[in-house]
Design a protein around this motif. Structure first.
Motif, PDB file in Angstrom:
ATOM      1  N   HIS A 253      12.969  31.473  16.435  1.00 39.05           N
ATOM      2  CA  HIS A 253      12.122  31.756  17.614  1.00 39.05           C
ATOM      3  C   HIS A 253      11.681  30.489  18.325  1.00 39.05           C
ATOM      4  N   ASN A 254      11.239  30.336  19.384  1.00 38.46           N
ATOM      5  CA  ASN A 254      10.687  29.503  19.978  1.00 38.46           C
ATOM      6  C   ASN A 254       9.543  28.453  19.690  1.00 38.46           C
ATOM      7  N   ILE A 255       9.269  27.883  18.577  1.00 37.43           N
ATOM      8  CA  ILE A 255       8.160  27.227  17.660  1.00 37.43           C
ATOM      9  C   ILE A 255       8.425  26.116  17.751  1.00 37.43           C
ATOM     10  N   GLU A 256       7.789  25.120  17.720  1.00 37.41           N
ATOM     11  CA  GLU A 256       8.585  23.985  17.246  1.00 37.41           C
ATOM     12  C   GLU A 256       6.758  22.767  17.209  1.00 37.41           C
ATOM     13  N   CYS A 257       6.926  21.793  15.837  1.00 39.05           N
ATOM     14  CA  CYS A 257       5.966  21.342  16.212  1.00 39.05           C
ATOM     15  C   CYS A 257       6.032  19.613  15.539  1.00 39.05           C
ATOM     16  N   ASP A 258       5.616  18.315  15.513  1.00 37.34           N
ATOM     17  CA  ASP A 258       5.401  17.262  15.003  1.00 37.34           C
ATOM     18  C   ASP A 258       3.878  16.980  14.244  1.00 37.34           C
ATOM     19  N   LEU A 259       4.523  16.730  13.051  1.00 38.12           N
ATOM     20  CA  LEU A 259       3.031  15.985  11.890  1.00 38.12           C
ATOM     21  C   LEU A 259       3.923  14.625  12.265  1.00 38.12           C
ATOM     22  N   LEU A 260       3.011  13.263  12.396  1.00 36.15           N
ATOM     23  CA  LEU A 260       2.796  12.893  12.147  1.00 36.15           C
ATOM     24  C   LEU A 260       1.747  12.206  10.840  1.00 36.15           C
ATOM     25  N   LEU A 261       1.858  11.516   9.943  1.00 40.70           N
ATOM     26  CA  LEU A 261       1.825  11.112   8.799  1.00 40.70           C
ATOM     27  C   LEU A 261       1.175   9.168   9.070  1.00 40.70           C
ATOM     28  N   LEU A 262       0.336   8.542   9.465  1.00 37.27           N
ATOM     29  CA  LEU A 262      -0.567   7.448  10.177  1.00 37.27           C
ATOM     30  C   LEU A 262      -1.537   6.132   8.819  1.00 37.27           C
ATOM     31  N   PHE A 263      -0.563   6.149   8.476  1.00 37.22           N
ATOM     32  CA  PHE A 263      -1.278   5.487   7.268  1.00 37.22           C
ATOM     33  C   PHE A 263      -1.605   3.601   8.265  1.00 37.22           C
ATOM     34  N   GLY A 264      -2.669   3.173   7.780  1.00 37.79           N
ATOM     35  CA  GLY A 264      -2.877   1.805   8.341  1.00 37.79           C
ATOM     36  C   GLY A 264      -2.018   0.758   7.221  1.00 37.79           C
ATOM     37  N   GLU A 265      -1.495  -0.432   8.261  1.00 38.98           N
ATOM     38  CA  GLU A 265      -0.751  -1.287   7.474  1.00 38.98           C
ATOM     39  C   GLU A 265      -1.144  -1.580   6.201  1.00 38.98           C
ATOM     40  N   GLY A 266      -2.479  -1.788   5.766  1.00 40.20           N
ATOM     41  CA  GLY A 266      -3.054  -2.177   4.993  1.00 40.20           C
ATOM     42  C   GLY A 266      -3.027  -1.352   3.257  1.00 40.20           C
ATOM     43  N   SER A 267      -1.971  -0.171   3.781  1.00 40.38           N
ATOM     44  CA  SER A 267      -2.051   1.103   2.325  1.00 40.38           C
ATOM     45  C   SER A 267      -0.582   0.778   2.037  1.00 40.38           C
ATOM     46  N   LEU A 268       0.470   0.143   2.871  1.00 33.58           N
ATOM     47  CA  LEU A 268       1.940   0.092   2.818  1.00 33.58           C
ATOM     48  C   LEU A 268       1.952  -0.835   0.905  1.00 33.58           C
ATOM     49  N   ARG A 269       1.496  -1.460   0.966  1.00 33.97           N
ATOM     50  CA  ARG A 269       1.801  -1.849  -0.364  1.00 33.97           C
ATOM     51  C   ARG A 269       1.198  -0.976  -1.484  1.00 33.97           C
ATOM     52  N   ASN A 270       0.157  -0.662  -1.765  1.00 35.09           N
ATOM     53  CA  ASN A 270      -0.856   1.105  -2.751  1.00 35.09           C
ATOM     54  C   ASN A 270       0.147   1.733  -2.655  1.00 35.09           C
ATOM     55  N   LEU A 271       1.516   2.233  -1.320  1.00 39.14           N
ATOM     56  CA  LEU A 271       2.158   2.929  -1.150  1.00 39.14           C
ATOM     57  C   LEU A 271       3.107   3.117  -1.911  1.00 39.14           C
ATOM     58  N   ALA A 272       3.384   1.641  -2.079  1.00 40.12           N
ATOM     59  CA  ALA A 272       4.881   1.063  -2.892  1.00 40.12           C
ATOM     60  C   ALA A 272       4.392   1.005  -4.237  1.00 40.12           C
ATOM     61  N   SER A 273       3.256   0.591  -4.357  1.00 39.43           N
ATOM     62  CA  SER A 273       2.937   0.241  -5.896  1.00 39.43           C
ATOM     63  C   SER A 273       2.582   1.808  -7.229  1.00 39.43           C
ATOM     64  N   ASN A 274       2.246   2.729  -5.971  1.00 40.45           N
ATOM     65  CA  ASN A 274       2.657   4.137  -6.711  1.00 40.45           C
ATOM     66  C   ASN A 274       3.462   4.490  -7.098  1.00 40.45           C
ATOM     67  N   LEU A 275       4.694   4.380  -6.141  1.00 38.48           N
ATOM     68  CA  LEU A 275       5.885   5.149  -6.358  1.00 38.48           C
ATOM     69  C   LEU A 275       6.773   3.912  -7.545  1.00 38.48           C
ATOM     70  N   GLY A 276       6.133   3.244  -8.154  1.00 34.05           N
ATOM     71  CA  GLY A 276       6.855   1.399  -8.766  1.00 34.05           C
ATOM     72  C   GLY A 276       7.499   0.837  -8.059  1.00 34.05           C
ATOM     73  N   TYR A 277       6.436   0.790  -7.117  1.00 32.83           N
ATOM     74  CA  TYR A 277       7.903  -0.446  -6.302  1.00 32.83           C
ATOM     75  C   TYR A 277       6.541  -2.099  -5.675  1.00 32.83           C
ATOM     76  N   GLU A 278       7.718  -3.584  -5.678  1.00 38.57           N
ATOM     77  CA  GLU A 278       6.082  -4.426  -5.177  1.00 38.57           C
ATOM     78  C   GLU A 278       6.804  -4.542  -3.962  1.00 38.57           C
ATOM     79  N   VAL A 279       5.806  -4.838  -2.749  1.00 36.51           N
ATOM     80  CA  VAL A 279       7.147  -5.274  -1.397  1.00 36.51           C
ATOM     81  C   VAL A 279       6.680  -6.719  -1.178  1.00 36.51           C
ATOM     82  N   THR A 280       8.553  -7.126  -1.076  1.00 38.14           N
ATOM     83  CA  THR A 280       8.609  -9.086  -0.854  1.00 38.14           C
ATOM     84  C   THR A 280       7.492  -9.018   1.138  1.00 38.14           C
ATOM     85  N   GLN A 281       7.468 -10.200   1.130  1.00 31.98           N
ATOM     86  CA  GLN A 281       7.704 -10.529   1.817  1.00 31.98           C
ATOM     87  C   GLN A 281       8.521 -10.103   3.559  1.00 31.98           C
TER      88      GLN A 281
END
Length: 281
Positions: A253-281
C-alpha cells in the motif's frame, strides 16, 4: 544486518537446502511476521525480550535439551553499569525496537495489513541538525503533522508523527472510511493513526522503563505542508534533543509515516538509569 533481513536469510537457507534449525527471536510480533517465519522453515518464534528460562523451555520443547527448565533464582540487584553515550544509544535503539514491534502489531491488526519496520534511528541532535536530517529524507514530500507531549518520572518529551499526504487515500480505505469530506476525514485519519502509534510506543517504552507516561492533548502542527516550512515554524518547540526516529510503511500500500520521539537532553540520564545504566561523561 545491513545487506539482507531475517526473512531473506531463511529464504537463502531453503534455497541451498541447509539443514540448520533456526529459532527466530524478534520484536516484530505481528501475526503476519510470525506466520511468515513459519512458512520459511523456522522451528519457532520467540518474542523479545528474551529470557534464559524462555529459551530453555523452547529448546526443551523441540528436543534440543533433555531436561525441562527449573525455576530460576532471581539474582540480587546489581549496581548500575557505567555506559557511554554511544552505548546508551544502542540500548535505547533496542528499547525502541521492542516498543515499535508492539505498535506495529496494533496497527497491523487495525488495518489488516503487514507493517514493514526498519531499525530505529537514535541520535542526540541540535534542533537545526534534526530539521536538516528530516528535510533531507523528505525533501519532495508534503506532510501533515501531529504532536503530543508526554512525561513521567523525570522523563519528558514530545512525540511527533509526520504523515505523508500521498498516504491518505490508502489509509482511509484500510480504515473503512471514504474521503468524501476531505478535510474532516483526513484529520480523522491523521488522529487515529497518531493515537495508535504514539499510544502503543509510549506504552511499550513505559513498560520497559517501569514508567507510566501521562500524555497531553495532541496538537495538529500543520496539514498538507512542505516539510521544511512545517519544521521551521515549530523549531522553537525543541532544543538539543534525543531523537528516536521510526519509519512505518504498510506493505503493498502507498502508506508511509514517520514517528519521532523527542526527549529533552535532561531526560537522557533518567532514561539510562531506568534501563539499569549510568551514563559517563
Amino acid at each position: 544486518m545491513p545487506e539482507i533481513d531475517g526473512y531473506q536469510v531463511l529464504e537463502k537457507l531453503q534455497e541451498v537446502g541447509h539443514p540448520a534449525s533456526v529459532f527466530v527471536i524478534s520484536a516484530d510480533i505481528q501475526t503476519g511476521a510470525i506466520q511468515k517465519t513459519q512458512r520459511l522453515g523456522a522451528k519457532d518464534f520467540i518474542q523479545k525480550p528474551l529470557s534464559a528460562d524462555r529459551l530453555h523451555q523452547v529448546l526443551y520443547e523441540h528436543k534440543f535439551l533433555e531436561s525441562a527448565p527449573v525455576e530460576l533464582i532471581q539474582p540480587k540487584a546489581l549496581s548500575q553499569r557505567l555506559i557511554s553515550q554511544t552505548e546508551i544509544k544502542d540500548a535505547l535503539a533496542e528499547m525502541s525496537n521492542l516498543a515499535m514491534g508492539q505498535a506495529a502489531a496494533l496497527l497491523s491488526k487495525l488495518l489488516g495489513a503487514f507493517i514493514t519496520m526498519p531499525i530505529p534511528k537514535v541520535n542526540v541532535l541540535e534542533v537545526s541538525e534534526l530539521t536538516m536530517a528530516i528535510q533531507a529524507a523528505h525533501y519532495d514530500n508534503r506532510v501533515s503533522a501531529i504532536c503530543q507531549g508526554f512525561m513521567g518520572k523525570g522523563i519528558a518529551g514530545e512525540a511527533l508523527l509526520l504523515f505523508h499526504d500521498a498516504s491518505y487515500t490508502d489509509m482511509a480505505k484500510l480504515m473503512g472510511q471514504q474521503l468524501q469530506h476531505a478535510n474532516n476525514t483526513r484529520l480523522e485519519v491523521l488522529q487515529d493513526t497518531a493515537n495508535v502509534l504514539i499510544g502503543a510506543m509510549l506504552s511499550g517504552i513505559g513498560d520497559q522503563l517501569q514508567v507510566q507516561f501521562s500524555q497531553s492533548h495532541p496538537v495538529v502542527l500543520g496539514q498538507h505542508a512542505n516539510i521544511g516550512e512545517l519544521l521551521d515554524s515549530n523549531a522553537s518547540r525543541w532544543q538539543r534533543t534525543l531523537a528516536i526516529e521510526i519509519n512505518y510503511q504498510v506493505q503493498d500500500h502507498n502508506i508511509e509515516c514517520d514517528l519521532l520521539l523527542l526527549f529533552g537532553e535532561g531526560s537522557l540520564r533518567n532514561l539510562a538509569s531506568n534501563l539499569g545504566y549510568e551514563v559517563t561523561q
